[in-house]
Design a protein around this motif. Sequence first.
Motif, PDB file in Angstrom:
ATOM      1  N   THR A 213       0.818  -1.222   0.000  1.00  0.00           N
ATOM      2  CA  THR A 213       0.000   0.000   0.000  1.00  0.00           C
ATOM      3  C   THR A 213       0.846   1.264   0.000  1.00  0.00           C
ATOM      4  OG1 THR A 213      -0.189  -0.170   2.415  1.00  0.00           O
ATOM      5  CG2 THR A 213      -1.986  -1.079   1.103  1.00  0.00           C
TER       6      THR A 213
ATOM      7  N   GLY B 191      -1.132  -0.656  -4.375  1.00  0.00           N
ATOM      8  CA  GLY B 191      -2.108  -0.473  -3.297  1.00  0.00           C
ATOM      9  C   GLY B 191      -3.536  -0.484  -3.818  1.00  0.00           C
TER      10      GLY B 191
ATOM     11  N   ALA C 144      -6.520  -3.197  -3.106  1.00  0.00           N
ATOM     12  CA  ALA C 144      -7.856  -2.807  -2.632  1.00  0.00           C
ATOM     13  C   ALA C 144      -8.944  -3.386  -3.530  1.00  0.00           C
ATOM     14  CB  ALA C 144      -7.972  -1.285  -2.573  1.00  0.00           C
TER      15      ALA C 144
ATOM     16  N   THR D 249      -7.348  -0.012   3.101  1.00  0.00           N
ATOM     17  CA  THR D 249      -6.206  -0.056   2.178  1.00  0.00           C
ATOM     18  C   THR D 249      -6.089   1.251   1.398  1.00  0.00           C
ATOM     19  OG1 THR D 249      -6.286  -2.463   1.936  1.00  0.00           O
ATOM     20  CG2 THR D 249      -5.273  -1.232   0.135  1.00  0.00           C
TER      21      THR D 249
ATOM     22  N   ARG E  75      -4.727   4.102   3.385  1.00  0.00           N
ATOM     23  CA  ARG E  75      -3.273   4.089   3.529  1.00  0.00           C
ATOM     24  C   ARG E  75      -2.597   4.517   2.225  1.00  0.00           C
ATOM     25  NH1 ARG E  75      -4.686  -0.565   6.259  1.00  0.00           N
ATOM     26  NH2 ARG E  75      -4.003  -1.915   4.575  1.00  0.00           N
ATOM     27  N   VAL E  76      -3.169   4.116   1.106  1.00  0.00           N
ATOM     28  CA  VAL E  76      -2.638   4.575  -0.186  1.00  0.00           C
ATOM     29  C   VAL E  76      -2.704   6.093  -0.252  1.00  0.00           C
ATOM     30  CG1 VAL E  76      -3.074   4.629  -2.678  1.00  0.00           C
ATOM     31  CG2 VAL E  76      -3.192   2.454  -1.439  1.00  0.00           C
TER      32      VAL E  76
END
Lengths: 308, 123
Positions: free
Chosen positions: B37, B43, B47, B62, B65-66
């Motif tokens: 990610t 990432g 997801a 996810t 966080r990306v």
Amino acid sequence: MARFISSHRSIRHHALVACAALALASGGTLAAQPVEIGIAATVRGDVDIRTSDSRKWRDIVRKQRIAWGDMIRTGSKGQLHILLLDRSNFTIVPNTRITIDRFVYNPEESRSFVVRMIEGAFRFMSGRRTPNSTARIDTPTGTIGIRGTIIDGIVGEEAADIAEDEPFIGDDVDHDEDTATLVVLRGPGAETAGGLTPGLANVTAAGRTVMLDQPGLAAYIPRLGAQPIGPFPISTSGLSKLQDELQPSVTRANSGGFIGKVLAGLAAAAAVAILLNNEDEDDPNNPIVDGGHTDDSTADDGRGGQVE
Amino acid sequence: MSVKQHLGLLTALSVTTFCVPSAAQTVEELDAISDTTNEEESGIRFAEEQAARGEWLEAISTLERVLATNPKSRRAQLLRSLYLCRIDDRTGAAVEFVKIRKKKKNRELREDVRAQCGFARED
């Protein structure tokens, strides 16, 4: 064989309970063998950690292990995503301080997570579907018990700022800008895809529990010793401000600076109203139209609002 | 050896024997997820895979966080908005959707999100 597995699970369950009890009982002794609960999956800006066996704050780095008793603080541009062993995600944003009080995870049976929020803002997103999963976030004014959900929370001046503009919050409310706490349930709702369990949060303070069981429902504790106000559907402008607090870098990327942020904030509520103008006003799941439930009876169940 | 030392040893043994082993391997998995990610393309792909399996909450986290490391990723923003709709947070999705800058290269995805979320046209 099945009997052996069952027996093994039972032993493991008791062992986990023993781990928790012993760890609590031994206090500082545990520091020699930290119980890792997850990692710092994403770190942005200044984020510091102080482990339970140290008095010194150190910079936190990506993939650093997070353990019981760790204290974490973010600076004015700090942001941290903690990825827990069950794949739950706990995000904290600038000017936030937390302590990890407990995390016990048995993939086949249960997960229990307790974090203390001193100030700042957070987003908690549940991970893998584990039976008997509980999470509790303690704030200066109350507790938030969580079941399988995405929940946003903010403690301090910004919480008071958002709440003061909420139509549901009366003008005569006395806000404390150090401890005011605003909590918003984001989902899943009853119409969720994938067969997820609808999210639920109990916000408890001063002997009263407010249940949030629909996306967009909020509860607000204005000061220490006050009961939570709610549930109430947070306004789109209130939700927009909260989202800006929780993802400042994305907000900056979209707005192109402070002026853009202000203009975007003013326009957001109107634009959302246009987007949702085909909203079914008879839909009981529409948080703009309807509220949730209040339950005073669960206030003194000794679980501090933790949901099971 | 004092009682406290005995207790400490017992705690360490218990933690090592029963609490850590399954976790130790999983923590390594978390490292791999963090690496995935940390890059926008991988990432987002991750997801999408989670979403395809119906792991909507994990897919959203996810993307969060990306976006923490790639805040200008319109594709990640649009997908997050779509996945919020999937978990029935349509208002929250709309609040995020209106803030996403319109870019030509993401027009198709934007229209797809609008259609799937049932958003009306802004113009």
